[in-house]
Design an enzyme around this catalytic site. Structure first.
Site, mmCIF file in Angstrom:
data_model
loop_
_atom_site.group_PDB
_atom_site.id
_atom_site.type_symbol
_atom_site.label_atom_id
_atom_site.label_comp_id
_atom_site.label_asym_id
_atom_site.label_seq_id
_atom_site.Cartn_x
_atom_site.Cartn_y
_atom_site.Cartn_z
ATOM 1 C CB CYS A 137 -20.363 27.907 24.975
ATOM 2 S SG CYS A 137 -20.846 29.136 23.755
ATOM 3 N N PRO A 145 0.822 -1.223 0.000
ATOM 4 C CG PRO A 145 -0.825 -1.578 1.625
ATOM 5 C CD PRO A 145 0.472 -2.129 1.117
ATOM 6 C CG HIS A 196 -15.800 27.837 23.323
ATOM 7 N ND1 HIS A 196 -16.381 26.599 23.312
ATOM 8 C CD2 HIS A 196 -16.711 28.683 22.801
ATOM 9 C CE1 HIS A 196 -17.601 26.675 22.806
ATOM 10 N NE2 HIS A 196 -17.817 27.943 22.487
ATOM 11 C CD GLN A 208 6.358 -1.694 -3.055
ATOM 12 O OE1 GLN A 208 6.376 -1.846 -4.279
ATOM 13 N NE2 GLN A 208 6.639 -2.682 -2.222
ATOM 14 C CD GLU A 237 -13.654 24.735 24.881
ATOM 15 O OE1 GLU A 237 -13.728 25.493 25.875
ATOM 16 O OE2 GLU A 237 -14.578 24.618 24.051
HETATM 17 N N1 GLN Z 1 -25.896 27.637 20.881
HETATM 18 C C1 GLN Z 1 -25.384 28.580 21.786
HETATM 19 C C2 GLN Z 1 -25.175 29.940 21.141
HETATM 20 O O1 GLN Z 1 -25.109 30.047 19.948
HETATM 21 C C3 GLN Z 1 -24.090 28.091 22.409
HETATM 22 C C4 GLN Z 1 -22.984 27.941 21.428
HETATM 23 C C5 GLN Z 1 -21.853 27.087 21.933
HETATM 24 O O2 GLN Z 1 -22.001 26.320 22.885
HETATM 25 N N2 GLN Z 1 -20.708 27.146 21.276
HETATM 26 O O3 GLN Z 1 -25.070 30.931 21.827
#
Ligand code: GLN
Length: 535
Positions: A382, A191, A508, A193, A510
């Site tokens: 969010c 694969p 967010h 090659q 994260e």
């Molecule tokens: N749906 C929600 C908004 O638009 C939260 C969005 C999200 O969690 N990223 O505000």
């Protein structure tokens, strides 16, 4: 001018090109060079913002508000440097630009074609980040698999760049799969090659072959691949399965991928790699002293990639706290008042995930209620923050029909409302409140304790917000709005004081968590979960 490394993939998707690219960049960075990574995706969507997580996993958002591929998250987590709109380009964006130019008359009189117009636009964008002198090396990951119809213009552009630039300014790293056939007790090179042949037919010469393999590649196999794939001996390297993606840079160091690249690109001003911080993180990650069980309440839990940055945030925060974070997936659609005790019993903390739309909403609200009433550490992100607000409105303020207008446009108590500027927007792509915004934190709050400062900046992706018409009612009932946007008063953080750890954020966190700088909210949430686990 920077030097360019292109990373292509063959045989199958999901081989981990993004992780290999990020690992190479990490090693170059550890050697004192500056590197950035960009990804070119072959689909027609202008960006992945309009794809649902089942299609494409998480949509990663950059500081400058670009909705991008989740591989950019890996780049930032590995390199600890921000990416931007320029780091993720799709076929859709390329065509959109070329068609807009055509309409503006830039090509008047000419037939607009894939070659040269589309490939010129791709080339312009592939070389762009290398032009301002900021980077020694620009690594470009080509999404998809060589041989896909969709990838052809990208591969053709790589061919042109390989042909146009001096030998020592460009190289191609090709990632393939070397499967192990149990019945034959053999690793199979065919694969690989074939995929290299396909690349060669497109005119692109790989300089390095990185082989994903479940069994170690012996020298004979490596020699065979080198011979049949036309690469120099020593430039076929193995990428064995790793116990964590964060180990891959070390594996690539062992395999000398960085040295091969430096040699080919004739880069000489590098030092011995300094991976001290990285190794401290890895040691902690691999030697946890205890475990905490965190319930992740979401509706996309079947697909791990949907919550990629959150899961990585837990890994960073877990290592920092020297605990293993065991994430227990709880499907919000399956959670109801009758089974909530049974489903959430024994967890040390709950994270209610971001999301869109009505599905699974009531389960999320029940989970918030459970965490609030049982004094279980709670972290809402969010949509998770919005659900915490709705739960408080319904069960503490007594506004039984409180809701977000996203789910119930006719709610008599729209405690989560559409943002004013969103009301005028009809186009769906790239029109949410996106990217980094400042947030001012009130002193003597949990948020202040977590961040240790009153001014922070975090990234966003939403259309709805806390309805400030209800601000006083919430405050009177004990909910603290501890973070707001200084310009607009938009509520960014809510928390509950008479609780060990209850916090919801409109942004967010994260997205900014990296190996070197784990997100403070994740770190402190895990601290609270550790205390809970001890109880
Ligand atoms: N749906 C929600 C908004 O638009 C939260 C969005 C999200 O969690 N990223 O505000």
């Amino acid at each position: 001018m920077a030097k360019y490394v292109f990373v292509t993939g063959g045989v199958t998707s999901s081989l981990g090109k993004g992780i290999i690219a990020a690992s190479l960049a990490k090693l170059l960075q550890a050697r004192g060079l500056t590197a950035t990574i960009q990804k070119f995706d072959p689909y027609i969507n202008v960006d992945p913002g309009t794809l649902n997580p089942y299609e494409h996993g998480e949509c990663y958002v950059t500081e400058d508000g670009a909705e991008t591929d989740l591989d950019l998250g890996h780049y930032e987590r590995f390199l600890n440097t921000p990416t931007s709109q320029a780091n993720n380009v799709t076929t859709g964006r390329i065509y959109q630009t070329v068609i807009n130019k055509e309409r503006a008359g830039e090509f008047l009189g000419k037939t607009v074609q894939v070659v040269p117009h589309i490939t010129d636009e791709i080339k312009h964008r592939m070389l762009l980040l290398g032009k301002d002198g900021k980077y020694d090396v620009v690594i470009t990951e080509i999404g998809g698999t060589v041989g896909d119809i969709e990838s052809l213009p990208f591969v053709e552009t790589v061919r042109q760049i390989q042909w146009e630039l001096p030998e020592e300014d460009v190289m191609v790293v090709h990632l393939t799969l070397v499967p192990y056939l149990k019945a034959a007790k053999e690793l199979k090179t065919k694969p690989t090659q074939h995929s290299v042949r396909m690349l060669s037919e497109a005119g692109v010469r790989p300089d390095v072959i990185v082989c994903r393999a479940e069994e170690p590649l012996n020298d004979d196999i490596k020699r065979k691949i080198a011979l049949f794939c036309n690469v120099k001996a020593g430039r076929v390297i193995e990428a064995a399965d790793a116990s964590t993606i964060y180990e891959v840079p070390l594996k690539m160091l062992e395999e000398k991928l960085d040295l091969i690249v430096l040699e080919k690109l004739k880069i000489t001003n590098f030092k011995e790699p300094d991976l001290t911080k990285w190794n401290i993180f890895l040691t902690k990650l691999k030697n946890p002293k205890s475990t905490v069980n965190i319930g992740l309440i979401g509706k996309y839990i079947e697909l791990q990639d949907a919550y990629k940055s959150i899961l990585e945030g837990f890994i960073h925060a877990g290592a920092m706290n020297e605990v293993k974070v065991n994430v227990v997936n709880v499907h919000s659609e399956e959670l109801n008042a009758d089974n909530v005790n049974e489903k959430l019993n024994g967890l040390d903390g709950l994270l209610v995930a971001p999301g869109f739309g009505n599905r699974g909403i009531e389960g999320k609200i029940i989970a918030v209620q459970y965490a609030r009433e049982n004094k279980l550490p709670f972290f809402g992100i969010c949509l998770g923050m919005q659900m915490a607000v709705i739960e408080y409105a319904r069960n503490v303020l007594g506004l039984k029909q409180a809701h977000s207008v996203e789910m119930d446009p006719n709610s008599p108590d729209p405690v989560i409302n559409m943002m004013e500027e969103q009301k005028r927007i009809t186009m769906k792509g790239g029109t949410m409140r996106l990217g980094a915004y400042p947030c001012t934190i009130t002193k003597d709050t949990l948020a202040y304790k977590i961040y240790g400062t009153t001014e922070i900046s975090e990234r966003h992706r939403h259309r709805y917000e806390f309805n400030n018409d209800y601000l006083k009612a919430f405050q009177d009932a004990g909910m603290v709005t501890s973070g707001v946007n200084p310009a607009t008063g938009l509520v960014e953080i809510v928390e509950l004081p008479n609780h060990p750890f209850f916090i919801g954020v409109q942004y967010h966190p994260e997205l900014k968590s990296t190996v070197e700088y784990p997100a403070p909210l994740f770190v402190h949430f895990i601290v609270a979960a550790k205390l809970q686990a001890k109880k």
